[in-house]
Design a protein around this motif. Structure first.
Motif: not given
Length: 565
Positions: A506-514, A531-540
């Motif tokens: 299970e993976g999550y980018l900025n709290g959203q499932w990827i 997939d279009g989930i990654v955010a501009e700048g910082k990503n958790d």
């Protein structure tokens, strides 16, 4: 079945073959077709259900719809066909495209949408006729190496839509591009003593028979001396004109004194019967040597529709007042035939090689339930799990259950139960029944009730109750923590587990499932940024890997990425 029934059935098969359209389906690839596997080829625990087309030892070739229709099913799995697309056609057939790298265009968008909706890499979705319609020649996917594939190729098959039976693609005109002018090759001929007191060439064990090739390509075997009942087996391969490797044979027929006695041919079969490949071959020899000898007899009947046989099911009874002339014909789809003539003569003879001794005290009766219990292990074998009675080794030593060697094929699940009253309840949830094969351990799905552990399996072998307390491992293939990774198109990780194996990722980018694509044979885990989930700048980033008994590893990091490049 009487011989007249065999001949009538064969006539019906030939007539039925003429009903398949020869020019309806196009090639699913735009390269010259070569086979790495053909229809009906003998595989572990199954017959091959289609064609494996070579893809020039690489992935990413364009895959095309073989005819007009609609995408009726999308199945993505870490094993089996991997990424697979099914197209239903208006003429009553369905084509299947397996081991794909990805879909393309709207097909790939639909795959991703389904995966994100289910929050799962593995999906099995059935689609209505009005959604993803395709025309003949439309590009639907890229070839790959996903699932249970040993190398890049495209698995392609044709099914009857209503019955879901798989049909030999040669019937649909593929023989015009996969030309074959070569006879099948015979590499081994064996004769099997079948009666309790049968002797063949002074032996009570299977005997390899020497063969010599004649100028016309046929073979003549050395004389076989027999006292009792016997059956024959062959190892054979077929080579076509365009594929340099050997593949499976299409048809085998045997003739006793000029009359057709036993045959099978790979026209069509159902998935329900495909495990009976283990009854068609000499399973014990295959497990010992890796050689698949195709038996031309059936000691006991089994439900495999490709076989038609006379009243003796290919078994020959050799007595003093009867001379037997026996012939084997091995054919490919293009009707190239290899003939083997075998002179058989009755001979009372001494035994120089006795049958293999069996010392086990446990009897498995094929028609009855068998229950065996030793120490903390109970094994239950249902009726009809095996085709014949046999003596079985069973021993429990140092917590390990030795349940015979895997030399007898099972066709129904055996139940194996371990009791464990010594382990603390808090630790039992991390326990499972594993198969021990040398130094390797294989996880079996295990049900637990209090201190009782149960698994269901179709394999004899060695089993042990294991405790797995070690979590999986995960490592990024490139350093990403605190880094700007704007040039990267994906995140790639290597994951592993030392005992029970990976169950979920299970993976999550900025709290959203990827979506994380997992390929077990390479141990790779991949997320694509498109997939279009990654955010501009910082990503958790957070990834949770869980094994089959619930141990988890959490990987967390932070990275930076610009979408403006």
């Amino acid at each position: 079945m009487k011989l007249i029934g065999l001949l009538c059935c064969f006539t019906t098969l030939v007539f039925g073959q003429n009903q398949y359209p020869k020019d309806y389906f196009r090639s699913p690839l735009d390269i010259p077709l070569q086979l790495s596997g053909n229809f009906g080829e003998l595989r572990p625990n199954h017959f091959h259900s289609g064609f494996d087309f070579k893809t020039q030892q690489k992935e990413g070739l364009s895959v095309y719809a073989a005819a007009d229709g609609y995408i009726s099913r999308i199945k993505i799995a870490v094993n089996g066909y991997g990424k697979a697309i099914y197209i239903t056609h208006p003429n009553g057939f369905t084509t299947v495209y397996g081991h794909l790298q990805s879909g393309v265009g709207v097909v790939e968008k639909r795959i991703k949408a389904e995966q994100y909706q289910a929050k799962s890499y593995e999906i099995d979705v059935y689609l209505p006729a009005n959604e993803l319609q395709v025309q003949k020649g439309d590009m639907i996917a890229l070839s790959g190496n996903t699932g249970g594939s040993d190398g890049p190729h495209l698995h392609f098959e044709i099914r009857d839509t209503a019955s879901e039976k798989i049909i030999n693609p040669m019937f649909f005109g593929f023989d015009s591009v996969i030309t074959d002018s070569k006879r099948p090759m015979l590499s081994n001929l064996l004769v099997y003593p079948l009666g309790k007191n049968t002797v063949v060439n002074h032996s009570q064990r299977p005997v390899s028979v020497a063969i010599s090739q004649q100028d016309d390509g046929s073979y003549i075997a050395e004389k076989v001396l027999v006292n009792g009942t016997v059956g024959f087996g062959v190892t054979a391969f077929d080579y076509d004109d365009v594929s340099w490797n050997g593949n499976g044979i299409y048809k085998v027929q045997t003739f006793k004194n000029g009359k057709l006695d036993f045959q099978y041919q790979f026209d069509t079969f159902s998935f329900d019967e495909t495990r009976y490949v283990n009854a068609l071959i000499d399973y014990g020899r295959y497990k010992k040597t890796g050689q698949r000898v195709q038996k031309l007899f059936a000691e006991k009947p089994f439900p495999l529709s490709i076989i038609q046989a006379g009243v003796q099911s290919g078994v020959l009874e050799i007595t003093s007042n009867i001379t037997q002339n026996y012939k084997i014909e091995i054919s490919d789809y293009s009707q190239n035939i290899t003939r083997v003539f075998i002179p058989i003569e009755y001979s009372p003879m001494s035994v120089k090689v006795t049958e293999e001794p069996v010392t086990s005290k446990y009897w498995v009766k094929a028609d009855k339930e068998s229950v065996f219990a030793l120490e903390n292990v109970t094994v239950t074998i249902p009726p009809k799990a095996f085709l014949k009675d046999f003596k079985m080794d069973f021993e429990v030593k140092n917590g390990i259950a030795y349940l015979h060697d895997d030399m007898e094929p099972a066709f129904a699940n055996l139940t194996i139960t371990f009791e464990d009253s010594l382990t603390a309840e808090s630790e039992r949830q991390r326990m499972f029944i594993g198969t021990v094969d040398g130094k390797k351990t294989y996880y079996n799905y295990t049900k637990r009730y209090k201190n009782s552990f149960t698994t269901y399996t179709k394999y004899l072998g060695t089993y042990k109750l294991f405790k797995d307390s070690m979590p999986p491992k995960i490592k990024s293939d490139k350093r990403i923590g605190g880094q700007w990774i704007s040039q990267q198109k994906e995140l790639r990780f290597t994951i592993s587990d030392d005992l029970s194996g990976i169950k979920t990722c299970e993976g999550y980018l900025n709290g959203q499932w990827i979506l994380l694509e997992y390929e077990p044979k390479t141990k790779k885990l991949v997320h694509h940024f498109d997939d279009g989930i990654v955010a501009e700048g910082k990503n958790d980033l957070k990834i949770v890997i869980t094994d089959n008994v619930g141990n988890s590893t959490i990987f967390e990091t932070q990275f930076f990425r610009s979408q403006k490049l």
